[in-house]
Write a protein that holds these residues in place. Structure first.
Motif, short mmCIF file in Angstrom:
data_model
loop_
_atom_site.label_atom_id
_atom_site.label_comp_id
_atom_site.label_asym_id
_atom_site.label_seq_id
_atom_site.Cartn_x
_atom_site.Cartn_y
_atom_site.Cartn_z
N ALA A 28 45.40 46.76 35.30
CA ALA A 28 46.58 46.52 34.48
C ALA A 28 46.29 45.60 33.30
CB ALA A 28 47.70 45.92 35.34
N ASP A 29 45.23 44.81 33.38
CA ASP A 29 44.88 43.86 32.33
C ASP A 29 43.81 44.39 31.39
OD1 ASP A 29 46.47 41.54 33.40
OD2 ASP A 29 45.11 41.81 35.09
N ALA A 30 43.32 45.59 31.63
CA ALA A 30 42.14 46.08 30.92
C ALA A 30 42.33 46.11 29.41
CB ALA A 30 41.77 47.47 31.43
N GLY A 31 43.49 46.52 28.93
CA GLY A 31 43.72 46.58 27.49
C GLY A 31 43.56 45.22 26.82
N ALA A 32 44.17 44.20 27.43
CA ALA A 32 44.07 42.85 26.88
C ALA A 32 42.65 42.32 26.97
CB ALA A 32 45.03 41.92 27.61
N LEU A 33 41.95 42.64 28.05
CA LEU A 33 40.58 42.19 28.22
C LEU A 33 39.66 42.81 27.17
CD1 LEU A 33 40.24 42.42 32.12
CD2 LEU A 33 40.78 40.39 30.76
N LEU A 34 39.80 44.10 26.94
CA LEU A 34 38.94 44.78 25.97
C LEU A 34 39.23 44.31 24.54
CD1 LEU A 34 39.00 48.35 27.52
CD2 LEU A 34 37.01 46.84 27.34
N ALA A 35 40.50 44.03 24.23
CA ALA A 35 40.84 43.50 22.92
C ALA A 35 40.21 42.12 22.72
CB ALA A 35 42.36 43.42 22.75
N ALA A 36 40.20 41.32 23.78
CA ALA A 36 39.60 39.99 23.70
C ALA A 36 38.08 40.09 23.52
CB ALA A 36 39.94 39.19 24.95
N ILE A 37 37.45 41.05 24.20
CA ILE A 37 36.01 41.25 24.03
C ILE A 37 35.69 41.58 22.57
CG2 ILE A 37 34.06 42.76 24.59
CD1 ILE A 37 35.27 43.07 27.39
N GLU A 38 36.48 42.43 21.98
CA GLU A 38 36.26 42.81 20.58
C GLU A 38 36.39 41.60 19.65
OE1 GLU A 38 38.00 46.03 17.28
OE2 GLU A 38 38.74 46.05 19.35
N ALA A 39 37.38 40.75 19.92
CA ALA A 39 37.58 39.56 19.09
C ALA A 39 36.41 38.57 19.26
CB ALA A 39 38.90 38.88 19.45
N ILE A 40 35.93 38.43 20.49
CA ILE A 40 34.80 37.54 20.74
C ILE A 40 33.55 38.04 20.03
CG2 ILE A 40 33.21 36.75 22.56
CD1 ILE A 40 35.71 36.76 24.44
N ALA A 91 36.31 30.36 22.20
CA ALA A 91 37.02 29.81 23.34
C ALA A 91 37.32 30.89 24.38
CB ALA A 91 38.32 29.16 22.88
N MET A 92 37.47 30.45 25.61
CA MET A 92 37.82 31.38 26.69
C MET A 92 39.23 31.92 26.45
SD MET A 92 36.92 32.40 30.01
CE MET A 92 36.04 31.06 30.82
N PRO A 93 39.42 33.23 26.30
CA PRO A 93 40.77 33.77 26.12
C PRO A 93 41.65 33.52 27.36
CG PRO A 93 39.09 35.38 25.49
CD PRO A 93 38.38 34.26 26.21
N ALA A 94 42.91 33.25 27.13
CA ALA A 94 43.82 32.96 28.24
C ALA A 94 43.87 34.08 29.28
CB ALA A 94 45.22 32.68 27.69
N PRO A 95 43.89 35.37 28.87
CA PRO A 95 43.90 36.43 29.90
C PRO A 95 42.65 36.42 30.76
CG PRO A 95 44.57 37.30 27.75
CD PRO A 95 44.03 35.93 27.52
N PHE A 96 41.51 36.03 30.20
CA PHE A 96 40.27 35.94 30.97
C PHE A 96 40.43 34.91 32.08
CE2 PHE A 96 36.51 37.44 28.13
CZ PHE A 96 37.21 38.58 27.77
N ALA A 97 40.79 33.69 31.68
CA ALA A 97 40.86 32.58 32.63
C ALA A 97 41.89 32.84 33.73
CB ALA A 97 41.19 31.28 31.89
N ALA A 98 43.05 33.40 33.34
CA ALA A 98 44.10 33.66 34.33
C ALA A 98 43.64 34.68 35.36
CB ALA A 98 45.36 34.14 33.61
N LEU A 99 43.04 35.76 34.91
CA LEU A 99 42.58 36.79 35.83
C LEU A 99 41.51 36.25 36.78
CD1 LEU A 99 42.55 39.77 36.75
CD2 LEU A 99 40.80 40.18 35.00
N ALA A 100 40.59 35.47 36.25
CA ALA A 100 39.51 34.93 37.09
C ALA A 100 40.06 33.99 38.15
CB ALA A 100 38.49 34.20 36.22
N ARG A 101 41.00 33.13 37.78
CA ARG A 101 41.62 32.21 38.74
C ARG A 101 42.33 32.97 39.85
NH1 ARG A 101 43.35 29.37 34.05
NH2 ARG A 101 45.42 30.30 34.34
N GLU A 102 43.12 33.97 39.44
CA GLU A 102 43.91 34.72 40.40
C GLU A 102 43.02 35.53 41.35
OE1 GLU A 102 46.41 37.03 37.90
OE2 GLU A 102 47.51 35.29 37.13
N ALA A 103 42.01 36.18 40.79
CA ALA A 103 41.11 36.99 41.62
C ALA A 103 40.35 36.11 42.61
CB ALA A 103 40.14 37.76 40.75
N ALA A 104 39.89 34.95 42.16
CA ALA A 104 39.18 34.04 43.05
C ALA A 104 40.07 33.60 44.19
CB ALA A 104 38.66 32.83 42.27
#
Length: 213
Positions: A28-40, A91-104
């Motif tokens: 469900a987060d893939a779109g936001a994650l891929l957009a963040a990868i492109e920006a990075i 910087a670490m994108p907010a969607p990255f950090a949130a997903l990692a915390r939740e999955a862990a």
């Protein structure tokens, strides 16, 4: 299959003591994650690092967070500046950090606060040999690994390179988390097969979240 678990919380599929697979968790987060990868990548482009032995890695890489993982003749390490640009890593994108915390937390590692994200880009024919993630100062924190794009075969072994290795098929949106007794398990990716994914075309991306300090 990629959207099979969209909108639901997948059960943790054990891969060993301290290691679990969350099927489709990032779908469900893939779109936001891929957009963040492109920006990075626009700020810190993908590049192929060289191993301390002088061999060029087949997988292209960039980083986000307080530091980035780098490799060259001087060895493997984290550093605050991108050696390619001389500037701090994005910087670490907010969607990255949130997903990692939740999955862990869902995998049994509550309180994980990643400060770095290694971003690997795979093309068909590339692979990641068996290795341990041991460049972090505190190995008490887990690893959270997110798969996006083309399917791949994840190898997950034991604490010795010669231990039996389990082959785990991974698809778009899957997350693997390992820590505790599995924190130094050997792992890798078999040679990526050619294909086309609706979200990434002929590519696979992997986000690996860690606590560097």
């Amino acid at each position: 299959m990629d959207d099979l678990f969209a909108g639901s919380l997948p059960a943790a599929e054990p891969l060993g003591d301290g290691a679990v697979l969350l099927r489709g968790r990032a779908g469900a987060d893939a779109g936001a994650l891929l957009a963040a990868i492109e920006a990075i990548a626009a700020v810190a482009p993908f590049r192929q690092f060289t191993t301390p032995g002088g061999r060029e890695m087949s997988v292209a890489m960039t980083n986000a967070g307080v530091a980035g993982w780098v490799s060259d003749r001087a060895g493997y390490r984290y550093q605050g500046e991108d050696p390619l640009t001389g500037r701090p890593w994005p910087a670490m994108p907010a969607p990255f950090a949130a997903l990692a915390r939740e999955a862990a937390a869902e995998a049994g590692f509550a309180g994980f606060a990643p400060d770095v994200c290694l971003i690997n880009r795979y093309r068909p024919g590339t692979k990641l040999s068996l290795h341990q993630d041991r460049d972090e100062a505190d190995l008490g924190h887990p690893i959270v690994s997110v798969s996006l794009g083309l399917p791949a075969t994840f190898q997950f072994g034991g604490l010795a390179r010669t231990d039996p290795v389990r082959k785990v098929p991974l698809v778009h949106g899957d997350i693997v988390v390992w820590g505790g007794p599995a924190r130094l398990a050997y792992h890798g990716i078999l040679t990526l097969k050619a294909g086309e994914h609706p979200a990434t075309g002929p590519l696979r991306y992997n986000l690996t979240f860690r606590r560097s300090g």
